[in-house]
Design a protein around this motif. Sequence first.
Motif, PDB file in Angstrom:
ATOM      1  N   VAL A  95       0.828  -1.432  -0.157  1.00 53.94           N
ATOM      2  CA  VAL A  95      -0.497  -0.078   0.085  1.00 53.94           C
ATOM      3  C   VAL A  95       0.982   1.189  -0.137  1.00 53.94           C
ATOM      4  O   VAL A  95       0.391   2.069  -0.803  1.00 53.94           O
ATOM      5  CB  VAL A  95      -0.952   0.258   1.323  1.00 53.94           C
ATOM      6  CG1 VAL A  95      -1.558   1.130   1.653  1.00 53.94           C
ATOM      7  CG2 VAL A  95      -2.204  -1.137   1.112  1.00 53.94           C
ATOM      8  N   SER A  96       1.923   1.891   0.691  1.00 53.04           N
ATOM      9  CA  SER A  96       2.615   2.393   1.442  1.00 53.04           C
ATOM     10  C   SER A  96       3.436   2.734  -0.341  1.00 53.04           C
ATOM     11  O   SER A  96       3.534   4.298  -0.806  1.00 53.04           O
ATOM     12  CB  SER A  96       3.868   1.887   1.711  1.00 53.04           C
ATOM     13  OG  SER A  96       4.846   2.876   1.559  1.00 53.04           O
ATOM     14  N   TYR A  97       4.068   1.563  -0.894  1.00 52.50           N
ATOM     15  CA  TYR A  97       4.729   1.578  -2.361  1.00 52.50           C
ATOM     16  C   TYR A  97       3.463   2.620  -3.211  1.00 52.50           C
ATOM     17  O   TYR A  97       4.165   3.625  -4.852  1.00 52.50           O
ATOM     18  CB  TYR A  97       5.706   0.192  -3.221  1.00 52.50           C
ATOM     19  CG  TYR A  97       6.141   0.047  -2.487  1.00 52.50           C
ATOM     20  CD1 TYR A  97       8.212   1.095  -1.909  1.00 52.50           C
ATOM     21  CD2 TYR A  97       6.826  -1.118  -1.635  1.00 52.50           C
ATOM     22  CE1 TYR A  97       8.411   1.116  -1.136  1.00 52.50           C
ATOM     23  CE2 TYR A  97       8.015  -0.909  -0.604  1.00 52.50           C
ATOM     24  CZ  TYR A  97       9.035  -0.483  -0.550  1.00 52.50           C
ATOM     25  OH  TYR A  97      10.230  -0.951  -0.268  1.00 52.50           O
ATOM     26  N   LEU A  98       2.881   1.929  -3.652  1.00 55.23           N
ATOM     27  CA  LEU A  98       1.230   2.366  -4.483  1.00 55.23           C
ATOM     28  C   LEU A  98       0.943   3.295  -4.084  1.00 55.23           C
ATOM     29  O   LEU A  98       0.757   4.519  -5.130  1.00 55.23           O
ATOM     30  CB  LEU A  98       0.320   1.148  -3.948  1.00 55.23           C
ATOM     31  CG  LEU A  98       0.300  -0.308  -4.849  1.00 55.23           C
ATOM     32  CD1 LEU A  98      -0.523  -1.293  -5.004  1.00 55.23           C
ATOM     33  CD2 LEU A  98       0.579  -0.497  -6.294  1.00 55.23           C
ATOM     34  N   THR A  99       1.038   3.896  -3.176  1.00 61.22           N
ATOM     35  CA  THR A  99       0.584   5.463  -2.496  1.00 61.22           C
ATOM     36  C   THR A  99       1.518   6.098  -3.612  1.00 61.22           C
ATOM     37  O   THR A  99       0.887   7.588  -3.877  1.00 61.22           O
ATOM     38  CB  THR A  99       0.237   5.618  -2.070  1.00 61.22           C
ATOM     39  OG1 THR A  99      -0.491   4.787  -0.531  1.00 61.22           O
ATOM     40  CG2 THR A  99       0.228   7.356  -0.625  1.00 61.22           C
ATOM     41  N   ILE A 100       2.605   6.605  -3.722  1.00 60.81           N
ATOM     42  CA  ILE A 100       3.357   6.493  -3.752  1.00 60.81           C
ATOM     43  C   ILE A 100       3.570   6.867  -5.450  1.00 60.81           C
ATOM     44  O   ILE A 100       4.709   7.610  -6.030  1.00 60.81           O
ATOM     45  CB  ILE A 100       5.063   7.365  -2.023  1.00 60.81           C
ATOM     46  CG1 ILE A 100       5.727   5.910  -2.599  1.00 60.81           C
ATOM     47  CG2 ILE A 100       4.449   7.851  -0.914  1.00 60.81           C
ATOM     48  CD1 ILE A 100       6.888   5.439  -2.160  1.00 60.81           C
ATOM     49  N   MET A 101       3.355   5.794  -6.548  1.00 63.87           N
ATOM     50  CA  MET A 101       3.538   5.374  -7.343  1.00 63.87           C
ATOM     51  C   MET A 101       3.077   6.513  -8.236  1.00 63.87           C
ATOM     52  O   MET A 101       2.028   6.860  -7.833  1.00 63.87           O
ATOM     53  CB  MET A 101       3.233   3.748  -6.946  1.00 63.87           C
ATOM     54  CG  MET A 101       4.014   3.592  -8.508  1.00 63.87           C
ATOM     55  SD  MET A 101       3.540   2.031  -8.856  1.00 63.87           S
ATOM     56  CE  MET A 101       4.470   0.659  -7.475  1.00 63.87           C
ATOM     57  N   ASP A 102       3.702   6.855  -9.214  1.00 61.03           N
ATOM     58  CA  ASP A 102       2.764   7.238 -10.835  1.00 61.03           C
ATOM     59  C   ASP A 102       1.250   6.636 -10.765  1.00 61.03           C
ATOM     60  O   ASP A 102       1.063   5.426 -10.412  1.00 61.03           O
ATOM     61  CB  ASP A 102       3.324   6.884 -12.175  1.00 61.03           C
ATOM     62  CG  ASP A 102       2.748   7.303 -12.989  1.00 61.03           C
ATOM     63  OD1 ASP A 102       2.770   8.548 -13.373  1.00 61.03           O
ATOM     64  OD2 ASP A 102       2.342   6.663 -14.020  1.00 61.03           O
ATOM     65  N   ASP A 103       0.792   6.966 -10.797  1.00 59.95           N
ATOM     66  CA  ASP A 103      -1.345   7.194 -10.588  1.00 59.95           C
ATOM     67  C   ASP A 103      -1.225   5.700 -11.798  1.00 59.95           C
ATOM     68  O   ASP A 103      -2.008   4.841 -11.392  1.00 59.95           O
ATOM     69  CB  ASP A 103      -1.933   7.887 -11.038  1.00 59.95           C
ATOM     70  CG  ASP A 103      -2.040   9.034  -9.513  1.00 59.95           C
ATOM     71  OD1 ASP A 103      -1.657   8.917  -8.210  1.00 59.95           O
ATOM     72  OD2 ASP A 103      -2.378  10.154  -9.740  1.00 59.95           O
ATOM     73  N   GLU A 104      -1.399   5.844 -12.977  1.00 59.08           N
ATOM     74  CA  GLU A 104      -1.238   5.258 -14.085  1.00 59.08           C
ATOM     75  C   GLU A 104      -0.852   3.918 -13.868  1.00 59.08           C
ATOM     76  O   GLU A 104      -1.397   2.952 -14.432  1.00 59.08           O
ATOM     77  CB  GLU A 104      -0.426   6.188 -15.374  1.00 59.08           C
ATOM     78  CG  GLU A 104      -1.295   4.783 -16.557  1.00 59.08           C
ATOM     79  CD  GLU A 104      -0.854   5.594 -18.081  1.00 59.08           C
ATOM     80  OE1 GLU A 104      -0.894   4.713 -18.843  1.00 59.08           O
ATOM     81  OE2 GLU A 104      -0.385   6.697 -18.172  1.00 59.08           O
TER      82      GLU A 104
END
Length: 457
Positions: free
Chosen positions: A116-125
């Motif tokens: 969740v942490s990585y997905l939150t700060i990742m590029d949206d697409e």
Amino acid sequence: MNEHEEREKEKINEELILQALKEENIDLFREEFTELHPYDQAKVFMKLEKEERSKVYQYLSPEEMAGLFENLEVEEDEYEELLSEMNPSYVADMLSHMYADDAVDVLNELDKDQVVSYLTIMDDEAAQEIKELLHYEEYTAGSIMTTEFIAISANQTVRSAMYILKNEAPQAETIYYVYVIDEEKKLVGVISLRDLIVADDDTMISEIMNDRVVSVSVSEDQEEVARKMRDYNFLALPVVDFQNHLIGIITADDIMDVMDEEASDDYSKLAGLSDMDRMDRSPLGAARKRLPWLVILLFLGMLTASLIGRFEATLNQKAILAVFIPLIAGMAGNTGTQALAVAVRGIATGDLEKESKWKLIVREAGTGVITGATCGILVTFIVYFWQGDLFLGFLVGLSIFSTLVVATLAGSLVPLLMHKMKIDPAVASGPFITTINDIISILIYFGMATLFMGYLS
């Protein structure tokens, strides 16, 4: 360049890379390291110490690191260790540049909080693509597919399709197959890159596409997907949902990983191990994986010992009978394991789906009769010339014949029954079937010896 010269060149490259890291010479490092294939980069990277790897993260961009990370061959728990060495934003950027299916493979080895942490700060697409793949059940087509594919419409020209292809090719995992969809994004056809190139620019896609498309369901088992790709010799397979919407593709490189994983899994089970994907680094880890089966086999072995104890009176009357126990039990175990390997392989490759299971059973029964008769006759004469007792030789020979027939049938029937009950047939492992056949052979041998004791001299 021969193999020796290649190894020497690799050794020189590694030395130069290590020297560049030690001297903090970023130009030399990048010159040598970026020339390597990503697979070779991954090999060198895993030989580095933690301090050296921290410099690599500084010298390579997240995009360059993504190619390396896609080729890593590490233990599952090592992903977490490696990612913890990097800055979280660096990790997120790196995962964004990886193919979505490869990024999912990495994230599946982490805790949910970390994901969740990585997905939150990742590029949206990129995060959205990865989230969609994370929802699919492990070991299914959905879990190994990628969403980086090229789709075109049936009612457009080759010229416009080539324009789309040129624009989207850099992001696509493969361009050799272009899939055709309708207005509802349902899969209606496929066209190869070669057909697109040779077709006239004004030709409609609907005129040259192949509308008989082989596809797989998103929930289909990865082993079935691998079998289908092998049978059709495709470089990629489209993945559809229950309404035939195109949602992804599975490429040949992913299938090779699946085949390697499935083969390793089946082999470890045949050896009586729970997991043998990687070499264990500690005796404790290896023992933990081997102990469950060994404990089960220990109790089965005790059952075999207790059976022999029940025939103590028979052994007291004719002690020579004990000499042939290892021979009969060993032969039963060997032939049972051979039949087991044939059945498990047939199930794994899908060959048994193409022929009747009864045909396999009849064939194995015939094989058991022929091998049993041959070995039985041979051992009868050997025992007679050795011990000078024809009936003893006949008893041992008849026991060999009977146990080989029964053991061969058991070796083929057990995996078939397990497959019927939706249990992985590979769990009918070599050690397990060998122990079961030990019990059967002891019962046959001593049962016959007790029955015909009066005829023994």
